[in-house]
Design a protein around this motif. Structure first.
Motif, short mmCIF file in Angstrom:
data_model
loop_
_atom_site.label_atom_id
_atom_site.label_comp_id
_atom_site.label_asym_id
_atom_site.label_seq_id
_atom_site.Cartn_x
_atom_site.Cartn_y
_atom_site.Cartn_z
N MET A 134 40.99 56.07 66.76
CA MET A 134 42.23 55.34 66.96
C MET A 134 42.06 54.48 68.20
O MET A 134 41.63 54.97 69.24
CB MET A 134 43.42 56.28 67.14
CG MET A 134 44.73 55.54 67.38
SD MET A 134 46.12 56.63 67.70
CE MET A 134 46.35 57.36 66.13
N HIS A 135 42.34 53.20 68.07
CA HIS A 135 42.22 52.28 69.19
C HIS A 135 43.63 51.88 69.60
O HIS A 135 44.37 51.30 68.81
CB HIS A 135 41.40 51.05 68.80
CG HIS A 135 41.17 50.12 69.92
ND1 HIS A 135 41.29 48.76 69.80
CD2 HIS A 135 40.83 50.34 71.21
CE1 HIS A 135 41.02 48.20 70.96
NE2 HIS A 135 40.75 49.13 71.83
N VAL A 136 43.99 52.21 70.83
CA VAL A 136 45.31 51.85 71.37
C VAL A 136 45.07 50.80 72.43
O VAL A 136 44.31 51.01 73.38
CB VAL A 136 46.02 53.08 71.98
CG1 VAL A 136 47.36 52.69 72.55
CG2 VAL A 136 46.17 54.18 70.94
N LYS A 137 45.72 49.65 72.29
CA LYS A 137 45.54 48.54 73.23
C LYS A 137 46.91 48.09 73.72
O LYS A 137 47.81 47.86 72.94
CB LYS A 137 44.81 47.40 72.54
CG LYS A 137 44.37 46.32 73.47
CD LYS A 137 43.39 45.41 72.81
CE LYS A 137 42.74 44.57 73.86
NZ LYS A 137 41.59 43.87 73.40
N VAL A 138 47.03 47.96 75.03
CA VAL A 138 48.28 47.52 75.66
C VAL A 138 47.96 46.24 76.43
O VAL A 138 47.07 46.21 77.27
CB VAL A 138 48.84 48.59 76.62
CG1 VAL A 138 50.10 48.11 77.29
CG2 VAL A 138 49.06 49.90 75.89
N LYS A 139 48.72 45.19 76.13
CA LYS A 139 48.53 43.91 76.80
C LYS A 139 49.84 43.47 77.43
O LYS A 139 50.89 43.57 76.80
CB LYS A 139 48.12 42.81 75.81
CG LYS A 139 46.79 42.99 75.16
CD LYS A 139 46.55 41.81 74.22
CE LYS A 139 45.31 41.94 73.42
NZ LYS A 139 45.10 40.81 72.53
N ASN A 140 49.76 42.99 78.63
CA ASN A 140 50.86 42.26 79.25
C ASN A 140 50.25 41.24 80.19
O ASN A 140 49.04 41.07 80.24
CB ASN A 140 51.87 43.20 79.94
CG ASN A 140 51.26 44.01 81.05
OD1 ASN A 140 50.25 43.65 81.63
ND2 ASN A 140 51.88 45.15 81.36
N LYS A 141 51.07 40.56 80.97
CA LYS A 141 50.51 39.49 81.80
C LYS A 141 49.63 40.02 82.92
O LYS A 141 48.75 39.31 83.40
CB LYS A 141 51.64 38.64 82.37
CG LYS A 141 52.55 39.37 83.32
CD LYS A 141 53.61 38.45 83.85
CE LYS A 141 54.50 39.21 84.84
NZ LYS A 141 55.49 38.36 85.42
N ASP A 142 49.80 41.29 83.33
CA ASP A 142 49.01 41.85 84.42
C ASP A 142 47.77 42.61 83.94
O ASP A 142 46.73 42.56 84.58
CB ASP A 142 49.86 42.79 85.27
CG ASP A 142 51.03 42.07 85.92
OD1 ASP A 142 50.88 40.88 86.21
OD2 ASP A 142 52.07 42.72 86.12
N THR A 143 47.89 43.33 82.84
CA THR A 143 46.79 44.19 82.41
C THR A 143 46.45 43.97 80.94
O THR A 143 47.26 43.48 80.16
CB THR A 143 47.16 45.68 82.59
OG1 THR A 143 48.29 45.97 81.77
CG2 THR A 143 47.45 46.01 84.02
N ASP A 144 45.24 44.35 80.61
CA ASP A 144 44.76 44.36 79.24
C ASP A 144 43.98 45.67 79.09
O ASP A 144 42.80 45.74 79.39
CB ASP A 144 43.86 43.15 78.98
CG ASP A 144 43.49 43.02 77.52
OD1 ASP A 144 44.02 43.77 76.70
OD2 ASP A 144 42.64 42.17 77.21
N PHE A 145 44.68 46.73 78.68
CA PHE A 145 44.13 48.08 78.68
C PHE A 145 43.93 48.57 77.26
O PHE A 145 44.81 48.42 76.42
CB PHE A 145 45.10 49.02 79.43
CG PHE A 145 44.70 50.46 79.39
CD1 PHE A 145 43.66 50.92 80.15
CD2 PHE A 145 45.38 51.35 78.58
CE1 PHE A 145 43.30 52.25 80.12
CE2 PHE A 145 45.02 52.68 78.53
CZ PHE A 145 43.98 53.12 79.31
#
Length: 105
Positions: free
Chosen positions: A8-19
């Protein structure tokens, strides 16, 4: 061959982080299988008691619930969930063995 979901690949993006994080689902499935096997005597005892008391409907419901949980996890291959609002994007992908080579590249 029909394989269970592997990663399972969980990716969180916002203007500060790309995790992003990779979670090996096969290990979680093995742990869940061990728990079900360890609790199987209690499950069988509960089913026998339900059948003796006259709760056949609930015994059938219990068996069908276990089967449905197993089939649902097995059928998650290829599931992709994208959730976004004005600031954040969360992407959850469930990958089987066939999709591992394409997804990692």
């Amino acid at each position: 061959m029909n394989w269970p979901p592997m990663l399972m690949h969980v990716k969180v993006k916002n203007k500060d982080t790309d995790f992003g994080i990779w979670i090996p689902l096969i290990l979680l499935l093995l742990i869940a299988a061990a728990v079900v096997i360890a609790l199987s005597p209690l499950i069988i005892l509960a089913l026998i008691i339900m059948l003796m008391v006259g709760m056949e409907r609930w015994a059938r419901f219990t068996v069908l619930s276990l089967w449905t949980a197993f089939v649902s996890v097995w059928a998650m291959r290829g599931l992709e969930v994208n959730v976004q609002n004005s600031k954040d994007i969360v992407i959850v992908s469930v990958i089987s063995e066939e999709g591992i080579g394409r997804k990692i590249k």
